[in-house]
Scaffold this motif. Structure first.
Motif, PDB file in Angstrom:
ATOM      1  N   MET A 163       0.332  -1.205   0.281  1.00  0.00           N
ATOM      2  CA  MET A 163      -0.295  -0.227   0.340  1.00  0.00           C
ATOM      3  C   MET A 163       0.474   1.600   0.118  1.00  0.00           C
ATOM      4  O   MET A 163       1.999   0.987   0.419  1.00  0.00           O
ATOM      5  CB  MET A 163      -1.071  -0.221   0.933  1.00  0.00           C
ATOM      6  CG  MET A 163      -1.666   1.299   1.244  1.00  0.00           C
ATOM      7  SD  MET A 163      -2.938   1.105   3.125  1.00  0.00           S
ATOM      8  CE  MET A 163      -3.147  -0.534   3.362  1.00  0.00           C
ATOM      9  N   ASP A 164       0.689   2.028  -0.708  1.00  0.00           N
ATOM     10  CA  ASP A 164       1.498   3.291  -0.832  1.00  0.00           C
ATOM     11  C   ASP A 164       1.350   4.449   0.652  1.00  0.00           C
ATOM     12  O   ASP A 164      -0.225   4.199   1.010  1.00  0.00           O
ATOM     13  CB  ASP A 164       0.947   3.996  -2.549  1.00  0.00           C
ATOM     14  CG  ASP A 164      -0.283   4.552  -2.480  1.00  0.00           C
ATOM     15  OD1 ASP A 164      -1.260   4.909  -1.280  1.00  0.00           O
ATOM     16  OD2 ASP A 164      -0.286   5.043  -3.506  1.00  0.00           O
ATOM     17  N   GLU A 165       2.590   5.567   0.420  1.00  0.00           N
ATOM     18  CA  GLU A 165       1.840   6.239   1.746  1.00  0.00           C
ATOM     19  C   GLU A 165       0.114   7.183   2.091  1.00  0.00           C
ATOM     20  O   GLU A 165      -0.145   6.883   2.436  1.00  0.00           O
ATOM     21  CB  GLU A 165       3.054   6.666   1.916  1.00  0.00           C
ATOM     22  CG  GLU A 165       3.221   7.490   3.659  1.00  0.00           C
ATOM     23  CD  GLU A 165       4.787   8.499   3.557  1.00  0.00           C
ATOM     24  OE1 GLU A 165       4.394   8.802   3.987  1.00  0.00           O
ATOM     25  OE2 GLU A 165       5.486   7.562   3.067  1.00  0.00           O
ATOM     26  N   ARG A 166       0.033   7.874   0.236  1.00  0.00           N
ATOM     27  CA  ARG A 166      -1.327   7.725   0.370  1.00  0.00           C
ATOM     28  C   ARG A 166      -2.329   7.647   0.276  1.00  0.00           C
ATOM     29  O   ARG A 166      -2.789   8.405   1.106  1.00  0.00           O
ATOM     30  CB  ARG A 166      -0.898   8.787  -1.111  1.00  0.00           C
ATOM     31  CG  ARG A 166      -2.134  10.176  -1.397  1.00  0.00           C
ATOM     32  CD  ARG A 166      -1.935  10.763  -2.776  1.00  0.00           C
ATOM     33  NE  ARG A 166      -1.474   9.301  -4.014  1.00  0.00           N
ATOM     34  CZ  ARG A 166      -1.164   9.302  -5.169  1.00  0.00           C
ATOM     35  NH1 ARG A 166      -1.988  11.211  -5.473  1.00  0.00           N
ATOM     36  NH2 ARG A 166      -1.290   8.597  -5.855  1.00  0.00           N
ATOM     37  N   LYS A 167      -2.054   6.562   0.058  1.00  0.00           N
ATOM     38  CA  LYS A 167      -3.716   5.907   0.489  1.00  0.00           C
ATOM     39  C   LYS A 167      -3.659   5.202   1.878  1.00  0.00           C
ATOM     40  O   LYS A 167      -4.561   5.600   2.100  1.00  0.00           O
ATOM     41  CB  LYS A 167      -3.319   4.360  -0.060  1.00  0.00           C
ATOM     42  CG  LYS A 167      -4.986   3.383   0.119  1.00  0.00           C
ATOM     43  CD  LYS A 167      -4.640   2.329  -1.091  1.00  0.00           C
ATOM     44  CE  LYS A 167      -6.250   1.683  -1.588  1.00  0.00           C
ATOM     45  NZ  LYS A 167      -5.799   1.207  -3.146  1.00  0.00           N
ATOM     46  N   ARG A 168      -2.633   4.685   2.599  1.00  0.00           N
ATOM     47  CA  ARG A 168      -2.585   4.836   3.813  1.00  0.00           C
ATOM     48  C   ARG A 168      -2.474   5.805   4.547  1.00  0.00           C
ATOM     49  O   ARG A 168      -3.387   5.731   4.940  1.00  0.00           O
ATOM     50  CB  ARG A 168      -0.689   4.102   4.152  1.00  0.00           C
ATOM     51  CG  ARG A 168      -1.184   3.907   5.755  1.00  0.00           C
ATOM     52  CD  ARG A 168       0.956   3.687   6.468  1.00  0.00           C
ATOM     53  NE  ARG A 168       0.693   3.516   7.332  1.00  0.00           N
ATOM     54  CZ  ARG A 168       0.112   4.601   8.350  1.00  0.00           C
ATOM     55  NH1 ARG A 168       0.108   5.494   8.222  1.00  0.00           N
ATOM     56  NH2 ARG A 168       0.696   4.524  10.038  1.00  0.00           N
ATOM     57  N   ASP A 169      -2.388   6.794   4.690  1.00  0.00           N
ATOM     58  CA  ASP A 169      -2.494   8.310   5.417  1.00  0.00           C
ATOM     59  C   ASP A 169      -4.488   8.400   5.240  1.00  0.00           C
ATOM     60  O   ASP A 169      -5.118   9.330   5.684  1.00  0.00           O
ATOM     61  CB  ASP A 169      -2.108   9.446   4.738  1.00  0.00           C
ATOM     62  CG  ASP A 169      -0.382   9.406   4.919  1.00  0.00           C
ATOM     63  OD1 ASP A 169      -0.254   8.600   6.631  1.00  0.00           O
ATOM     64  OD2 ASP A 169       0.730   9.939   4.546  1.00  0.00           O
ATOM     65  N   SER A 170      -4.479   8.183   3.938  1.00  0.00           N
ATOM     66  CA  SER A 170      -5.836   8.646   3.187  1.00  0.00           C
ATOM     67  C   SER A 170      -7.176   7.362   3.911  1.00  0.00           C
ATOM     68  O   SER A 170      -7.590   7.858   4.885  1.00  0.00           O
ATOM     69  CB  SER A 170      -6.499   8.401   1.653  1.00  0.00           C
ATOM     70  OG  SER A 170      -7.760   8.407   1.118  1.00  0.00           O
ATOM     71  N   ILE A 171      -6.850   6.322   4.156  1.00  0.00           N
ATOM     72  CA  ILE A 171      -7.164   5.615   5.097  1.00  0.00           C
ATOM     73  C   ILE A 171      -7.056   5.925   6.558  1.00  0.00           C
ATOM     74  O   ILE A 171      -8.112   5.894   7.409  1.00  0.00           O
ATOM     75  CB  ILE A 171      -6.759   4.398   4.646  1.00  0.00           C
ATOM     76  CG1 ILE A 171      -7.089   3.809   3.891  1.00  0.00           C
ATOM     77  CG2 ILE A 171      -7.352   3.271   6.056  1.00  0.00           C
ATOM     78  CD1 ILE A 171      -6.870   2.541   3.570  1.00  0.00           C
TER      79      ILE A 171
END
Length: 113
Positions: free
Chosen positions: A1-9
């Motif tokens: 999972m990329d960091e941007r997606k993780r931060d969004s979640i």
């Protein structure tokens, strides 16, 4: 999972937790209680039913035992295949179906492997 997606979640989860008044401590307490409950479980069946061995046996245990299963079959001891290397021989002398049509193996119509 990329960091941007993780931060969004993570942002979404924090927003929902704030919406429902859930604090991180509440989640930690709930997880600890679940882990303690799972550690206390001593018996589990294939459907996921569990029992800690205390009190009256639940219906799934009663049904399994009355059907001829042993309680040890459902025991949880930390090893999923606790008897994988141990082969037990069947005692065919006490086979209730010996000599009946149920004991007959039919091979016609069964394709060879």
């Amino acid at each position: 999972m990329d960091e941007r997606k993780r931060d969004s979640i993570v942002a979404y989860l924090r927003r929902r937790m704030a919406e429902f008044g859930i604090r991180p401590e509440d989640i930690a307490t709930s997880l600890a209680a679940d882990q303690a409950r799972l550690r206390a479980v001593r018996f589990r069946d294939a459907s996921g039913n569990t029992w800690d061995g205390n009190g009256a046996a639940p219906q799934w245990v009663v049904q399994a035992i009355s059907a001829g299963q042993t309680l040890e079959h459902f025991a949880i001891d930390g090893a999923p295949n606790r008897h994988a290397d141990k082969r037990t021989g069947a005692d065919w002398h006490n086979d209730p179906f010996a000599g009946t049509r149920l004991a007959t193996i039919r091979t016609e119509g069964i394709p060879a492997a």
